[in-house]
Enzyme design. Structure first.
Site, PDB file in Angstrom:
ATOM      1  N   ASP A 104      -5.946  18.383 -15.366  1.00  0.00           N
ATOM      2  CA  ASP A 104      -6.209  17.012 -15.786  1.00  0.00           C
ATOM      3  C   ASP A 104      -5.789  16.890 -17.253  1.00  0.00           C
ATOM      4  O   ASP A 104      -6.380  17.524 -18.134  1.00  0.00           O
ATOM      5  CB  ASP A 104      -7.695  16.690 -15.618  1.00  0.00           C
ATOM      6  CG  ASP A 104      -8.021  15.232 -15.912  1.00  0.00           C
ATOM      7  OD1 ASP A 104      -7.324  14.625 -16.743  1.00  0.00           O
ATOM      8  OD2 ASP A 104      -8.980  14.711 -15.323  1.00  0.00           O
ATOM      9  N   TYR A 115     -15.481  15.817 -16.432  1.00  0.00           N
ATOM     10  CA  TYR A 115     -16.047  14.477 -16.348  1.00  0.00           C
ATOM     11  C   TYR A 115     -17.183  14.468 -15.321  1.00  0.00           C
ATOM     12  O   TYR A 115     -17.092  15.090 -14.258  1.00  0.00           O
ATOM     13  CB  TYR A 115     -14.939  13.507 -15.949  1.00  0.00           C
ATOM     14  CG  TYR A 115     -15.368  12.110 -15.637  1.00  0.00           C
ATOM     15  CD1 TYR A 115     -16.093  11.359 -16.554  1.00  0.00           C
ATOM     16  CD2 TYR A 115     -15.037  11.524 -14.422  1.00  0.00           C
ATOM     17  CE1 TYR A 115     -16.484  10.070 -16.261  1.00  0.00           C
ATOM     18  CE2 TYR A 115     -15.413  10.229 -14.122  1.00  0.00           C
ATOM     19  CZ  TYR A 115     -16.147   9.499 -15.045  1.00  0.00           C
ATOM     20  OH  TYR A 115     -16.534   8.219 -14.747  1.00  0.00           O
ATOM     21  N   LYS A 120      -7.134   5.319 -19.482  1.00  0.00           N
ATOM     22  CA  LYS A 120      -7.512   5.689 -20.838  1.00  0.00           C
ATOM     23  C   LYS A 120      -6.360   5.469 -21.831  1.00  0.00           C
ATOM     24  O   LYS A 120      -5.837   4.377 -21.929  1.00  0.00           O
ATOM     25  CB  LYS A 120      -8.004   7.135 -20.841  1.00  0.00           C
ATOM     26  CG  LYS A 120      -9.072   7.432 -19.790  1.00  0.00           C
ATOM     27  CD  LYS A 120     -10.289   6.535 -19.894  1.00  0.00           C
ATOM     28  CE  LYS A 120     -11.466   6.985 -19.044  1.00  0.00           C
ATOM     29  NZ  LYS A 120     -11.222   7.002 -17.602  1.00  0.00           N
ATOM     30  N   ARG A 122       0.828  -1.214   0.000  1.00  0.00           N
ATOM     31  CA  ARG A 122       0.000   0.000   0.000  1.00  0.00           C
ATOM     32  C   ARG A 122       0.862   1.264   0.000  1.00  0.00           C
ATOM     33  O   ARG A 122       0.451   2.314  -0.464  1.00  0.00           O
ATOM     34  CB  ARG A 122      -0.946  -0.003   1.204  1.00  0.00           C
ATOM     35  CG  ARG A 122      -1.853   1.218   1.282  1.00  0.00           C
ATOM     36  CD  ARG A 122      -3.001   1.018   2.267  1.00  0.00           C
ATOM     37  NE  ARG A 122      -2.577   0.485   3.530  1.00  0.00           N
ATOM     38  CZ  ARG A 122      -2.009   1.206   4.514  1.00  0.00           C
ATOM     39  NH1 ARG A 122      -1.793   2.497   4.348  1.00  0.00           N
ATOM     40  NH2 ARG A 122      -1.663   0.643   5.648  1.00  0.00           N
TER      41      ARG A 122
END
Length: 396
Positions: free
Chosen positions: A180, A108, A205, A55
């Site tokens: 972004d 988005y 993406k 983690r």
């Protein structure tokens, strides 16, 4: 080790080797062992390189982050479990209760929900404005405004943000400027070069490019902010799995080739769609009729991305007919796959918004977004021509 000291349940060390693998190995281990407590201290306190708990970091994430950071021209990037996890890390790491966010209104859909529905519950407030209008952004600023968030090219309307003007405003007002860069990617645009403080990606993406991973990326120019982002990712459990990182790094090996071919196809497809009966408008940043064409030319320097959006003269029945007739093209709320995909924002990415809110953004029931892939362009033209004709027939 003597045979009597071995056990089938004990882990074995890798075989000694004078050679190294050509392909990056997958490191699924959750934990990493140290020689003793002092050695573990050295890792945690930065005197030695290494890992302790997945983690907190693992080799596959480090390798992927290093490659994307090199593309963006920065050091210290962090891989997260998704693009939304990357954005969440920004808010959790860099904001305090009572801080105000100004963000582009062409974002988005889930990001819009996060800003308007979820963050206010945590004590953050947000205002949404046209990111192409610097004066509108400035008018939305308050004394408590701390962060400015925009997408270079917005999802799904492909509107552009005035990155140069906003970077100057952010410097003048002491704001954290977050960009972004998912749609554009570092091959089309590098936000740090023009004054961004933080850059995020949905690696899911085009960077990964094969629709088989869910990942994000975040990096800050300032080392202290990068440390804060790392702590947020680790503490809130926003970290990524080794397998997804391994797949994404493999996908990056073909990124340049995929990017160039998909971009060429997008330009040709935009030109083709513009001439079809039943198509009301086509949005592609490289065309003269795009509302932000001047910004696109200035910022993108000819790399106008692989995305095309257009509006059908159709209601839901027409949209359904379009999708069914384009059955060989995947109907999926995603982008960046090697193959072309089509999505319907009103029923996917922006379904959480009301019809009135979508209309204000220019998203009608007939609005379609295309993530253009690397297929033969003539095949795409034939399939979308038939699909548009089916939508028109459904209306008649």
């Amino acid at each position: 080790m003597k045979p009597e000291d071995r056990s089938v349940v004990r882990r074995s060390a890798p075989p000694a080797s004078k050679t190294t693998p050509l392909v990056t190995p997958l490191f699924p281990s959750v934990v990493y062992c140290a020689e003793d407590a002092d050695a573990l201290d050295d890792v945690y306190e930065g005197r030695a390189s290494g890992y302790s708990y997945a983690r907190e970091g693992h080799p596959n994430a480090s390798l992927l982050a290093d490659k994307i950071s090199w593309m963006e021209g920065v050091e210290g990037g962090i891989i997260t479990a998704s693009g939304m996890a990357a954005l969440s890390a920004v808010f959790l790491a860099l904001l305090d209760k009572g801080d105000h966010i100004v963000a582009g209104n062409q974002l988005y859909g889930r990001c819009l929900r996060l800003l308007t529905k979820d963050l206010p519950r945590l004590g953050f407030d947000a205002s949404l404005v046209d990111a192409a209008d610097v004066s509108a952004v400035e008018a939305a600023l308050r004394p408590e405004t701390k962060l400015l968030l925009v997408e270079v090219v917005a999802n799904p309307t492909l509107r552009l943000a005035d990155i140069k003007g906003l970077a100057k405003l952010a410097r003048q007002r002491g704001l954290i400027f977050v960009v972004d860069n998912t749609f554009t990617t570092p091959r089309s645009f590098r936000p740090f070069d023009l004054g961004a403080d933080v850059v995020v990606h949905s690696v899911t993406k085009l960077l990964a490019g094969h629709s088989d991973v869910t990942l994000g990326y975040v990096a800050a120019k300032d080392e202290a902010r990068n440390t804060a982002l790392y702590d947020a990712v680790t503490t809130w459990g926003l970290n990524a799995s080794p397998f997804d990182c391994w797949l994404a790094e493999r996908g990056l090996n073909t990124f340049d080739l995929r990017f160039q071919r998909a971009q060429e196809n997008a330009k040709a497809l935009a030109d083709h769609l513009r001439g079809l009966p039943g198509v009301l408008r086509v949005l592609y940043p490289g065309e003269d009729d795009h509302p932000d064409r001047a910004l696109a030319r200035d910022l993108l320097q000819g790399n106008y991305s692989h995305m095309v959006s257009f509006e059908l003269d159709a209601d839901r029945a027409g949209v359904n007919a379009f999708v069914r007739a384009a059955g060989n093209i995947a109907f999926a709320p995603t982008l960046g796959d090697v193959g072309t995909t089509i999505s319907h924002p009103a029923s996917s990415s922006h379904r959480a918004l009301s019809a009135e809110e979508r209309a204000a953004l220019g998203i009608s029931e007939g609005f379609i977004r295309v993530s253009v892939g690397v297929e033969e362009i003539d095949l795409l033209k034939r399939e979308l021509t038939a699909a548009v004709a089916a939508a028109s027939a459904a209306k008649a």
